[in-house]
Motif scaffolding. Structure first.
Motif, PDB file in Angstrom:
ATOM      1  N   TRP A 296       0.850  -1.189   0.000  1.00  0.00           N
ATOM      2  CA  TRP A 296       0.000   0.000   0.000  1.00  0.00           C
ATOM      3  C   TRP A 296       0.886   1.240   0.000  1.00  0.00           C
ATOM      4  N   TYR A 321      -2.916  -2.503  -2.769  1.00  0.00           N
ATOM      5  CA  TYR A 321      -2.735  -3.571  -3.742  1.00  0.00           C
ATOM      6  C   TYR A 321      -2.992  -4.901  -3.045  1.00  0.00           C
ATOM      7  N   THR A 323      -3.291  -9.089  -3.004  1.00  0.00           N
ATOM      8  CA  THR A 323      -2.781 -10.294  -3.655  1.00  0.00           C
ATOM      9  C   THR A 323      -3.460 -11.515  -3.055  1.00  0.00           C
ATOM     10  N   TYR A 333       3.476  -9.570  -4.406  1.00  0.00           N
ATOM     11  CA  TYR A 333       3.154  -8.428  -5.247  1.00  0.00           C
ATOM     12  C   TYR A 333       4.438  -7.767  -5.742  1.00  0.00           C
ATOM     13  N   GLU A 337       3.750  -6.287 -14.324  1.00  0.00           N
ATOM     14  CA  GLU A 337       2.420  -6.801 -14.627  1.00  0.00           C
ATOM     15  C   GLU A 337       2.468  -8.193 -15.238  1.00  0.00           C
ATOM     16  N   THR A 355      -4.086  -8.806 -10.573  1.00  0.00           N
ATOM     17  CA  THR A 355      -3.866  -7.662  -9.693  1.00  0.00           C
ATOM     18  C   THR A 355      -5.208  -7.036  -9.321  1.00  0.00           C
ATOM     19  N   LYS A 357      -6.366  -3.479  -7.377  1.00  0.00           N
ATOM     20  CA  LYS A 357      -5.968  -2.197  -6.772  1.00  0.00           C
ATOM     21  C   LYS A 357      -7.207  -1.400  -6.393  1.00  0.00           C
TER      22      LYS A 357
END
Length: 490
Positions: A296, A321, A323, A333, A337, A355, A357
């Motif tokens: 984060w 974020y 996971t 994480y 990408e 992912t 977010k």
């Protein structure tokens, strides 16, 4: 720093992020083949003993120290590789290899997202919601004419360029005015998937709850699914092109506007715990139960105007974020990408990492992005045998030396320093895109995170430090020691 130095650094940093060179990998016993054939060789670890202290048992089993410290100087002192990192282990007795596939984009999937986030919201078509009326067009025309009058005060060269651009904009707006309706009528629609002009299924609309949210779901060549939800408020309407960004990435640009981390924390107007609860509730609402925060940062809503103008910050919050968790062990994480291509001519269909977010401010949900969700399949090997840490350390030391040294092939580089300050053991997804681009395997990996600093070989001795959050510099398969390219995803 002059313009030439800036351009050179941009090129060098793009290579430094990958830490790769153009040379061939040296002959070494630690370089092994990858792919399905290698995966089929994964073995069950029959020697594991149960331990009451799970993390200590795994540390003892693999011979993992609490901290790894080392410094290597290469290329006649021009390259330094420093490792000084606490080694993070999950609270688990061991690892499995687990089959994973891409969740298909279906109407049922979309309905779950819609009902979870917008159970009572009215949804309108994007085209009707954002249509410009004659009055809207006339206001923009008046602005352009005012700017054209002001352009006469600029230098002759600047004046000609400015007038040409403004004249083109004026003509476009006058043409739009002729076609624009007197009033806008929003068209309410049902959130249904349909095949778009590119041949993929998608939906795009605006949800009023009562605040408007842009809402889009689609599939693409790299992402099996991409869900995009973003709050559309007064700031977004007034500043097209503005958006949320991580504080750690943007702080050099915005430090004069909002100051230190303590100041941004204060300006957010909401605590970490309150923001996390909002984010967790949204995750639960869309039916995701096995994800937790992998990283984060503070979030800043920024508008970057023309070159030379200050960055404007109009809101702050938190960026989370998430996971997936496999038992008590996370999928690690990283910034990458995945789903990259080995070359521009490749015809392989890539597959990005999963992912999720979420951005939260004092106003509530600001953004949600959910990409390439996984469907967890059967366990291939229940308790897979892992390499001892001494073997991992040998692979890391040898191959990282080669990779950082290869940067010196660039004539512009005078010195290069790489520091690894975080080492983790967790899961990642690998796949063989030439065989199947929508299924793969979760495997345990070692990730080495850090930063770099380079000095250019110019009269200024230009220096630039690259400290990118969650940038894994090197990834090693913990089972067989193969090197995983985070950009490619395998």
């Amino acid at each position: 720093m002059n313009k030439k130095s800036t351009c050179i650094l941009t090129v060098l940093l793009s290579g430094a992020v990958l830490l790769g060179g153009c040379q061939e990998t040296p002959d070494s016993v630690i370089v092994k083949p990858k792919g399905r054939e290698a995966i089929e060789q994964y073995e069950e670890d029959e020697s594991r003993e149960e331990s009451g202290e799970e993390q200590q048992g795994l540390r003892e089993k693999l011979g993992v120290p609490e901290r790894f410290q080392d410094e290597i100087v290469l290329e006649d002192g021009k390259v330094t590789l420093t490792t000084d990192a606490v080694i993070e282990l999950p609270k688990a007795p061991g690892f499995s290899t687990i089959e994973v596939s891409a969740v298909p984009l279906t109407q049922d999937f979309m309905d779950r997202i819609t009902q979870g986030l917008f159970p009572e919201g009215k949804i309108y078509s994007s085209d009707s919601y954002f249509v410009m009326t004659k009055d809207d067009c006339q206001k923009e025309i008046n602005k352009i004419k005012a700017e054209m009058a002001q352009a006469s005060t600029e230098s002759e060269d600047e004046e000609e360029i400015s007038k040409e651009n403004l004249q083109n904009m004026l003509e476009e707006l006058e043409a739009a005015y002729a076609e624009a309706p007197e009033t806008a009528e929003k068209e309410e629609v049902s959130p249904l998937l349909a095949v778009d002009e590119s041949g993929f299924e998608s939906f795009s609309g605006v949800v009023e709850t009562p605040e408007p949210y842009l809402y889009r779901i689609f599939e693409g060549s790299g992402d099996s699914i991409r869900v995009r939800v973003s709050h559309y408020g007064e700031n977004e309407a007034a500043q097209p092109g503005a958006g949320w960004g991580e504080y750690q990435f943007a702080k050099d640009d915005i430090i004069s506007q909002i100051g230190s981390e303590d100041e941004i924390k204060s300006s957010a107007g909401i605590s970490y715990e309150e923001a996390k609860k909002i984010a967790d509730d949204k995750i639960s609402a869309i039916g995701v139960s096995d994800m937790d925060i992998g990283s984060w940062d503070y979030a800043v809503y920024m508008y970057r105007g023309n070159e030379g103008e200050e960055v404007q910050v109009s809101n702050t919050g938190y960026m989370f974020y998430y996971t997936r968790q496999i038992g008590s062990t996370p999928i690690i994480y990283t910034l990458s990408e995945g789903g990259g291509l080995e070359d521009m001519d490749s015809t392989i269909e890539p597959w990005t990492y999963e992912t999720l977010k979420i951005v939260v401010s004092k106003n509530g949900l600001e953004e949600l992005s959910y990409v390439s969700p996984y469907e967890i399949g059967k366990t291939q090997v229940e308790n897979v045998k892992l390499l001892d840490f001494e073997e991992i350390k040998q692979i890391y030391t040898e191959m990282m030396q080669y990779k950082v040294s290869s940067q010196m092939d660039n004539e512009y580089l005078k010195e290069y320093k790489v520091t690894v300050d975080r080492i983790t053991l967790g899961y990642t997804r690998i796949y063989s895109p030439a065989q199947d681009s929508r299924s793969g395997l979760l495997v345990p990996v070692w990730d080495f995170f850090g930063n770099s600093e380079m000095t250019l070989n110019d009269q200024e001795g230009t220096r630039d430090a690259s400290s990118i959050p969650n940038n894994s510099l090197f990834t090693i398969n913990a089972i067989d020691g193969t090197i995983i390219d985070r950009g490619l995803g395998y």
